[in-house]
Every structure is written in structure tokens, then in C-alpha cells.
Design an enzyme around this catalytic site. Structure first.
Site, PDB file in Angstrom:
ATOM      1  N   HIS A  15       0.832  -1.206   0.000  1.00  0.00           N
ATOM      2  CA  HIS A  15       0.000   0.000   0.000  1.00  0.00           C
ATOM      3  C   HIS A  15       0.864   1.251   0.000  1.00  0.00           C
ATOM      4  O   HIS A  15       1.664   1.436   0.912  1.00  0.00           O
ATOM      5  CB  HIS A  15      -0.870  -0.072   1.265  1.00  0.00           C
ATOM      6  CG  HIS A  15      -1.828   1.038   1.443  1.00  0.00           C
ATOM      7  ND1 HIS A  15      -1.919   1.761   2.599  1.00  0.00           N
ATOM      8  CD2 HIS A  15      -2.774   1.547   0.612  1.00  0.00           C
ATOM      9  CE1 HIS A  15      -2.884   2.655   2.483  1.00  0.00           C
ATOM     10  NE2 HIS A  15      -3.413   2.555   1.289  1.00  0.00           N
ATOM     11  N   GLU A  42       0.460  -0.627  -4.692  1.00  0.00           N
ATOM     12  CA  GLU A  42      -0.651   0.297  -4.933  1.00  0.00           C
ATOM     13  C   GLU A  42      -0.125   1.710  -4.740  1.00  0.00           C
ATOM     14  O   GLU A  42       0.736   1.951  -3.879  1.00  0.00           O
ATOM     15  CB  GLU A  42      -1.766   0.031  -3.908  1.00  0.00           C
ATOM     16  CG  GLU A  42      -3.010   0.893  -4.069  1.00  0.00           C
ATOM     17  CD  GLU A  42      -3.040   2.175  -3.237  1.00  0.00           C
ATOM     18  OE1 GLU A  42      -4.028   2.919  -3.357  1.00  0.00           O
ATOM     19  OE2 GLU A  42      -2.066   2.460  -2.481  1.00  0.00           O
ATOM     20  N   ASP A  44      -1.382   6.197  -5.493  1.00  0.00           N
ATOM     21  CA  ASP A  44      -2.463   7.130  -5.828  1.00  0.00           C
ATOM     22  C   ASP A  44      -1.944   8.159  -6.828  1.00  0.00           C
ATOM     23  O   ASP A  44      -0.805   8.624  -6.698  1.00  0.00           O
ATOM     24  CB  ASP A  44      -2.917   7.845  -4.550  1.00  0.00           C
ATOM     25  CG  ASP A  44      -3.137   6.854  -3.423  1.00  0.00           C
ATOM     26  OD1 ASP A  44      -4.178   6.192  -3.405  1.00  0.00           O
ATOM     27  OD2 ASP A  44      -2.223   6.708  -2.569  1.00  0.00           O
ATOM     28  N   HIS A  57      -1.127  10.938  -2.193  1.00  0.00           N
ATOM     29  CA  HIS A  57      -2.389  10.462  -1.640  1.00  0.00           C
ATOM     30  C   HIS A  57      -3.338  11.544  -1.132  1.00  0.00           C
ATOM     31  O   HIS A  57      -4.525  11.547  -1.427  1.00  0.00           O
ATOM     32  CB  HIS A  57      -2.133   9.450  -0.512  1.00  0.00           C
ATOM     33  CG  HIS A  57      -3.392   9.028   0.189  1.00  0.00           C
ATOM     34  ND1 HIS A  57      -3.918   9.701   1.277  1.00  0.00           N
ATOM     35  CD2 HIS A  57      -4.263   8.022  -0.067  1.00  0.00           C
ATOM     36  CE1 HIS A  57      -5.038   9.134   1.658  1.00  0.00           C
ATOM     37  NE2 HIS A  57      -5.276   8.108   0.866  1.00  0.00           N
ATOM     38  N   GLU A 117      -4.443   3.889  -8.344  1.00  0.00           N
ATOM     39  CA  GLU A 117      -5.693   4.449  -7.827  1.00  0.00           C
ATOM     40  C   GLU A 117      -5.799   5.906  -8.260  1.00  0.00           C
ATOM     41  O   GLU A 117      -4.957   6.728  -7.879  1.00  0.00           O
ATOM     42  CB  GLU A 117      -5.766   4.345  -6.298  1.00  0.00           C
ATOM     43  CG  GLU A 117      -7.108   4.874  -5.811  1.00  0.00           C
ATOM     44  CD  GLU A 117      -7.217   5.047  -4.301  1.00  0.00           C
ATOM     45  OE1 GLU A 117      -6.434   4.449  -3.541  1.00  0.00           O
ATOM     46  OE2 GLU A 117      -8.115   5.820  -3.907  1.00  0.00           O
TER      47      GLU A 117
HETATM   48  O1  G3P Z   1      -6.574   0.927  -2.591  1.00  0.00           O
HETATM   49  C1  G3P Z   1      -6.649   0.716  -1.227  1.00  0.00           C
HETATM   50  C2  G3P Z   1      -6.458   2.012  -0.481  1.00  0.00           C
HETATM   51  O2  G3P Z   1      -5.331   2.672  -1.000  1.00  0.00           O
HETATM   52  C3  G3P Z   1      -7.626   2.945  -0.574  1.00  0.00           C
HETATM   53  O3  G3P Z   1      -7.550   3.957   0.350  1.00  0.00           O
HETATM   54  O4  G3P Z   1      -7.107   6.204   1.159  1.00  0.00           O
HETATM   55  O5  G3P Z   1      -5.262   4.528   1.134  1.00  0.00           O
HETATM   56  O6  G3P Z   1      -6.072   5.501  -0.994  1.00  0.00           O
HETATM   57  P1  G3P Z   1      -6.448   5.095   0.409  1.00  0.00           P
HETATM   58 MG    MG Z   2      -4.853   4.421  -2.385  1.00  0.00          MG
END
Ligand code: G3P
Ligand code: MG
Length: 255
Positions: A15, A42, A44, A57, A117
Site C-alpha cells: 500500500h 498500490e 495514488d 495520496h 488508484e
Molecule cells: O486501494 C486501497 C487504499 O489505498 C484505498 O484507500 O485512502 O489509502 O487511498 P487510500
Molecule cells: Mg490508495
């Protein structure tokens, strides 16, 4: 789309990179994920003021860089001059907010797959998706696997308009009963659910539609193991020592 090609082994998506031990969403966090043996990350993405796709993020810059305002208020040159590492540890002073293409090139070299994401911000959804997909088509070709996710159905709809081939994941933080209708309309390959609202029944209901179920964010081995027994395909994790040990011991036991 062949969702069978989306496999998760080990069943962990790092993450924001492996962000328990490195500043989130930086190149060092992605290198860290690879060094710890993870094969998926993952991160953002959102647009800067001058429409560069950057990996970040939060809705504002304060926590990570100490600056006022959001990514959309600054050009990439201004963002690149900010320190995105010191907040985590002085050891990481000078780590930058990376551009999307830098992350894709690194992951391609490392042979690591990506969950991209796309965050909804004040910048126009259509433009954000267009810029993201332009970069992805140019720099994402060496990644073993990828899928695109969002909490925003409007964003996922824009991605789907571009091509039926993108594997899509819908992020669900609060349960909405109409998930299946949306999943069918936009052909989601994955449903990514906040682990706090998952139950064995919900996992079974999603799996019955032949979609993958992912759970975020799981940092304790016992919980990861429980979710696996429910049939969850993979967890998002900050890659804490607990999860790193769990993956190592699972591999030793051939699970
Ligand atoms: O994709 C899982 C997670 O990343 C979603 O929440 O707020 O960490 O982007 P966040
Ligand atoms: Mg995320």
C-alpha cells in the site's frame, strides 16, 4: 479482459509502496516493496496545476511536505522542490513526490505489478483520466500486470470509455447495496473493500460474481490469515513486520 491473469502471489499489495518502513508513495517506498519480496504495489495519482500526473495520496500537502494547499495548486517543478521524506524520518530527507512515469519506469525495471488508484480532486475528472491513461499507455507497457481503481464511479466510467480492456477495481469504504449493478455495467474485475466492513457472506457474494475481492488496509498477520480463509484474493498492506513475517512463514509452509 482476462481477469485470470490477475494473480496475487504473495497475496499482498504494498500500500503506497511498502510504507511502514519508507515514506509513502515515493520511489524509495516502491523499491522497498520489491526488496521485501512483494510483487504488487498500490499508489495514488492526481494532477498538478500544470497537468502532470503525480503520485500522491492526500487532499492537501501539509502532512507530507508541510506546505499549504493541494497538489493542484502547484506546478510539478514546485512540487518536485518539496521534501516528501523528512516527515517520515530524517533518513529520507529530500525524497520527492514522483511523477507517474518515473514510478512506472521503476516498476517495469523491477518487474513489479501496479494498482493505480486515481483520486478525485478539484481538477476535471475527464482531464485527470485522459492524462493518466496517456502516461500509462506510454510508460506502463513493461509492467507484468496492472489494474486501475477508484472510489469514484465517475472516474472509472471515464476509464472504461477509453477502453473495455482496462481491468478496473471499485473501492468501497461504506457498503452500498447497488455495487453489483455498477460492477456489471462497467465490468469491474475487482472489488476492493475496507476490511472493517467485510464479512464471509460479503466475500462469498462478490466471489459468486466471479470477481476478485481485495481488502484494505491489513497490517496484522492474524487478520490477514482470517481474510484469506474467507476467500479474499489479496490484502493491501503497509507491509508491517507482522505481514512481512506472515508472508515468509506462509511461503515456507507452501501456502
Ligand atoms: O486501494 C486501497 C487504499 O489505498 C484505498 O484507500 O485512502 O489509502 O487511498 P487510500
Ligand atoms: Mg490508495
Amino acid at each position: 479482459m482476462d481477469i485470470k491473469s490477475l494473480t496475487f502471489s504473495p497475496p499482498v499489495i504494498a500500500h503506497r509502496g511498502a510504507c511502514a518502513a519508507a515514506p509513502e508513495n515515493t520511489l524509495v517506498a516502491f523499491r522497498n516493496a520489491h526488496a521485501l519480496g512483494f510483487r504488487w504495489v498500490e499508489f495514488d495519482v492526481m494532477l498538478s496545476k500544470d497537468q502532470e500526473v503525480v503520485v500522491f495520496h492526500d487532499t492537501d500537502l501539509l502532512r507530507i511536505t508541510g506546505n499549504q494547499g493541494s497538489v493542484a495548486d502547484y506546478s510539478y517543478a514546485e512540487l518536485a522542490a518539496m521534501d516528501a521524506g523528512s516527515w517520515f524520518s530524517p533518513k529520507f530527507a529530500g525524497e520527492k513526490i514522483p511523477r507517474f512515469q518515473e514510478v512506472l519506469l521503476l516498476l517495469g525495471q523491477l518487474g513489479v505489478s501496479a494498482n493505480i488508484e486515481i483520486k478525485a480532486t478539484e481538477i476535471d475528472t475527464t482531464l485527470t483520466v485522459k492524462k493518466t491513461l496517456d502516461i500509462l499507455k506510454k510508460y506502463g507497457t513493461h509492467l507484468p500486470h496492472l489494474f486501475i481503481s477508484s472510489f469514484s464511479m465517475a472516474i472509472l466510467q471515464e476509464v472504461r470509455k477509453d477502453s473495455a480492456a482496462w481491468p478496473l477495481g471499485l473501492l468501497i469504504d461504506e457498503w452500498h447495496e447497488d455495487w453489483q449493478a455498477h460492477a456489471e455495467k462497467l465490468d469491474y474485475a475487482l472489488i476492493d473493500v475496507n476490511q472493517a466492513i467485510l464479512s464471509p457472506e460479503i466475500v462469498a457474494a462478490i466471489k459468486a460474481t466471479h470477481r476478485k475481492v481485495l481488502a484494505y488496509t491489513v497490517n496484522v498477520a492474524e487478520r490477514a490469515q482470517e481474510l484469506m480463509t474467507w476467500g479474499v484474493d489479496a490484502i493491501f498492506s503497509d507491509c508491517t513486520p507482522s505481514i512481512v513475517s506472515w508472508v515468509k512463514s506462509s511461503a515456507k509452509m507452501g501456502r
